[in-house]
Design a protein around this motif. Structure first.
Motif, mmCIF file in Angstrom:
data_model
loop_
_atom_site.group_PDB
_atom_site.id
_atom_site.type_symbol
_atom_site.label_atom_id
_atom_site.label_comp_id
_atom_site.label_asym_id
_atom_site.label_seq_id
_atom_site.Cartn_x
_atom_site.Cartn_y
_atom_site.Cartn_z
ATOM 1 N N TYR A 93 0.834 -1.210 0.000
ATOM 2 C CA TYR A 93 0.000 0.000 0.000
ATOM 3 C C TYR A 93 0.867 1.258 0.000
ATOM 4 C CZ TYR A 93 -3.841 -3.147 1.101
ATOM 5 O OH TYR A 93 -4.771 -4.173 1.042
ATOM 6 N N GLY A 94 0.324 2.320 -0.585
ATOM 7 C CA GLY A 94 0.997 3.619 -0.532
ATOM 8 C C GLY A 94 1.504 4.083 -1.881
ATOM 9 N N MET A 95 2.430 5.026 -1.824
ATOM 10 C CA MET A 95 3.010 5.621 -3.026
ATOM 11 C C MET A 95 3.862 4.592 -3.759
ATOM 12 S SD MET A 95 2.399 9.039 -3.186
ATOM 13 C CE MET A 95 3.817 9.924 -3.811
ATOM 14 N N THR A 96 3.935 4.727 -5.084
ATOM 15 C CA THR A 96 4.845 3.886 -5.859
ATOM 16 C C THR A 96 5.944 4.774 -6.429
ATOM 17 O OG1 THR A 96 3.385 4.108 -7.785
ATOM 18 C CG2 THR A 96 3.144 2.112 -6.458
ATOM 19 N N THR A 97 7.106 4.684 -5.815
ATOM 20 C CA THR A 97 8.294 5.388 -6.289
ATOM 21 C C THR A 97 9.344 4.325 -6.582
ATOM 22 O OG1 THR A 97 9.238 5.552 -4.078
ATOM 23 C CG2 THR A 97 7.786 7.356 -4.767
ATOM 24 N N GLU A 98 10.423 4.725 -7.233
ATOM 25 C CA GLU A 98 11.494 3.759 -7.502
ATOM 26 C C GLU A 98 11.976 3.126 -6.197
ATOM 27 O OE1 GLU A 98 15.860 3.338 -9.664
ATOM 28 O OE2 GLU A 98 14.575 5.013 -10.172
ATOM 29 N N GLU A 99 12.094 3.945 -5.168
ATOM 30 C CA GLU A 99 12.568 3.456 -3.866
ATOM 31 C C GLU A 99 11.625 2.409 -3.272
ATOM 32 O OE1 GLU A 99 13.769 5.270 0.546
ATOM 33 O OE2 GLU A 99 12.860 6.565 -0.975
ATOM 34 N N THR A 100 10.319 2.717 -3.243
ATOM 35 C CA THR A 100 9.372 1.763 -2.643
ATOM 36 C C THR A 100 9.284 0.479 -3.471
ATOM 37 O OG1 THR A 100 7.470 2.754 -3.771
ATOM 38 C CG2 THR A 100 7.945 3.554 -1.564
ATOM 39 N N ILE A 101 9.368 0.597 -4.798
ATOM 40 C CA ILE A 101 9.284 -0.589 -5.658
ATOM 41 C C ILE A 101 10.484 -1.498 -5.448
ATOM 42 C CG2 ILE A 101 9.375 -1.358 -8.071
ATOM 43 C CD1 ILE A 101 7.695 1.243 -8.664
ATOM 44 N N LEU A 102 11.677 -0.918 -5.412
ATOM 45 C CA LEU A 102 12.881 -1.727 -5.181
ATOM 46 C C LEU A 102 12.818 -2.412 -3.822
ATOM 47 C CD1 LEU A 102 15.600 0.663 -6.660
ATOM 48 C CD2 LEU A 102 14.894 -1.551 -7.605
ATOM 49 N N PRO A 107 -3.834 8.339 -0.928
ATOM 50 C CA PRO A 107 -2.503 8.174 -0.311
ATOM 51 C C PRO A 107 -2.141 6.710 -0.032
ATOM 52 C CG PRO A 107 -3.790 9.872 0.825
ATOM 53 C CD PRO A 107 -4.714 9.183 -0.112
ATOM 54 N N GLN A 108 -3.058 5.967 0.608
ATOM 55 C CA GLN A 108 -2.750 4.562 0.941
ATOM 56 C C GLN A 108 -3.385 3.637 -0.096
ATOM 57 O OE1 GLN A 108 -0.680 2.988 3.196
ATOM 58 N NE2 GLN A 108 0.089 5.079 3.290
ATOM 59 N N ARG A 109 -3.088 3.884 -1.366
ATOM 60 C CA ARG A 109 -3.723 3.091 -2.412
ATOM 61 C C ARG A 109 -3.133 1.691 -2.495
ATOM 62 N NH1 ARG A 109 -0.603 6.948 -4.892
ATOM 63 N NH2 ARG A 109 0.953 6.261 -6.419
ATOM 64 N N ARG A 110 -3.959 0.783 -3.006
ATOM 65 C CA ARG A 110 -3.551 -0.620 -3.097
ATOM 66 C C ARG A 110 -2.753 -0.860 -4.386
ATOM 67 N NH1 ARG A 110 -7.278 -5.726 -4.767
ATOM 68 N NH2 ARG A 110 -5.639 -7.280 -4.730
ATOM 69 N N ASN A 111 -1.615 -1.507 -4.222
ATOM 70 C CA ASN A 111 -0.785 -1.904 -5.355
ATOM 71 C C ASN A 111 -0.386 -3.362 -5.160
ATOM 72 O OD1 ASN A 111 -0.227 1.039 -6.179
ATOM 73 N ND2 ASN A 111 0.594 0.963 -4.113
ATOM 74 N N GLU A 112 0.128 -3.955 -6.214
ATOM 75 C CA GLU A 112 0.731 -5.286 -6.107
ATOM 76 C C GLU A 112 2.045 -5.284 -6.869
ATOM 77 O OE1 GLU A 112 -3.365 -7.982 -5.967
ATOM 78 O OE2 GLU A 112 -2.290 -7.726 -7.848
ATOM 79 N N ILE A 113 2.975 -6.076 -6.371
ATOM 80 C CA ILE A 113 4.177 -6.352 -7.149
ATOM 81 C C ILE A 113 3.982 -7.731 -7.752
ATOM 82 C CG2 ILE A 113 5.594 -7.378 -5.278
ATOM 83 C CD1 ILE A 113 6.995 -4.804 -7.696
#
Length: 212
Positions: free
Chosen positions: A160-169, A201-207
């Motif tokens: 959950y949350g922002m998707t930035t290069e940092e959070t994705i890695l 802000p706390q959006r749902r994402n998946e890797i």
């Protein structure tokens, strides 16, 4: 007010929101409750303490509208691509009407050989709703390509949350720790699946780890 809100969100991604996005933003807001899920079959779920840690799924072949961008920052690439796709979804297509939103929107990324950062180019893909799968409306924007993507088997994990290069890695690294050593998935290409718009802000994402 709605445009100003999205403008503020875009600025956090270091993107300027053009005035011509006011129409698509208003249309998206009007249709926000009607979101068609991309079809898939759940193959297995793996959990710890009654909580699903990750899930294996199979997605069928289907038609997607895709844009590739190579901006300096990941957030800039996905923002610019999605603005193009929003225009296509809302009206800038050969049928001249709102096509309808599907979720998730996929962002396909590639890691450098060292695995320490993302490659510049990101492919953003929007699944055509069921009624348009057989006869996809043609985009007016030449940078949008409607393509048939092959069936896909993936292992997915929610964050959950922002998707930035940092959070994705970080999420990729955490997922590898969870899976342990395996040769069944690709190591260079991954997918970030987004289920909610960037203003949440706390959006749902998946890797997604892509199975070989």
């Amino acid at each position: 007010r709605l445009f100003a809100h999205w403008e503020a969100v875009a600025s956090t991604h270091r993107v300027n929101l053009p005035r011509d996005m006011a129409g698509p933003i208003a249309q998206m807001a009007r249709h926000s409750q009607a979101r068609e899920p991309v079809p898939y079959v759940s193959l297995s779920q793996h959990g710890k303490c009654d909580e699903a840690a990750y899930e294996e799924r199979r997605y069928p072949a289907g038609k997607w509208a895709c844009v590739t961008m190579g901006e300096p920052m990941y957030e800039q690439s996905i923002s610019m691509s999605f603005m193009k796709l929003m225009r296509y979804i809302c009206k800038e297509n050969s049928v001249g009407c709102h096509l309808g939103m599907t979720v998730p929107v996929l962002n396909e990324i590639h890691l450098t050989k060292e695995g320490t950062e993302l490659e510049r180019e990101v492919l953003t893909a929007y699944y055509l709703p069921g009624e348009f799968q057989q006869n996809p409306p043609v985009p007016r924007d030449p940078e949008i390509h409607v393509t048939e993507r092959a069936p896909l088997r993936v292992i997915t994990r929610v964050f959950y949350g922002m998707t930035t290069e940092e959070t994705i890695l970080r999420e990729i690294s955490l997922f590898w720790e969870l899976l342990g050593s395996t040769d069944t998935v690709l190591r260079e290409t991954y997918i970030v699946a987004s289920y909610e718009n960037p203003s949440i802000p706390q959006r749902r994402n998946e890797i997604w780890f892509i199975c070989r």
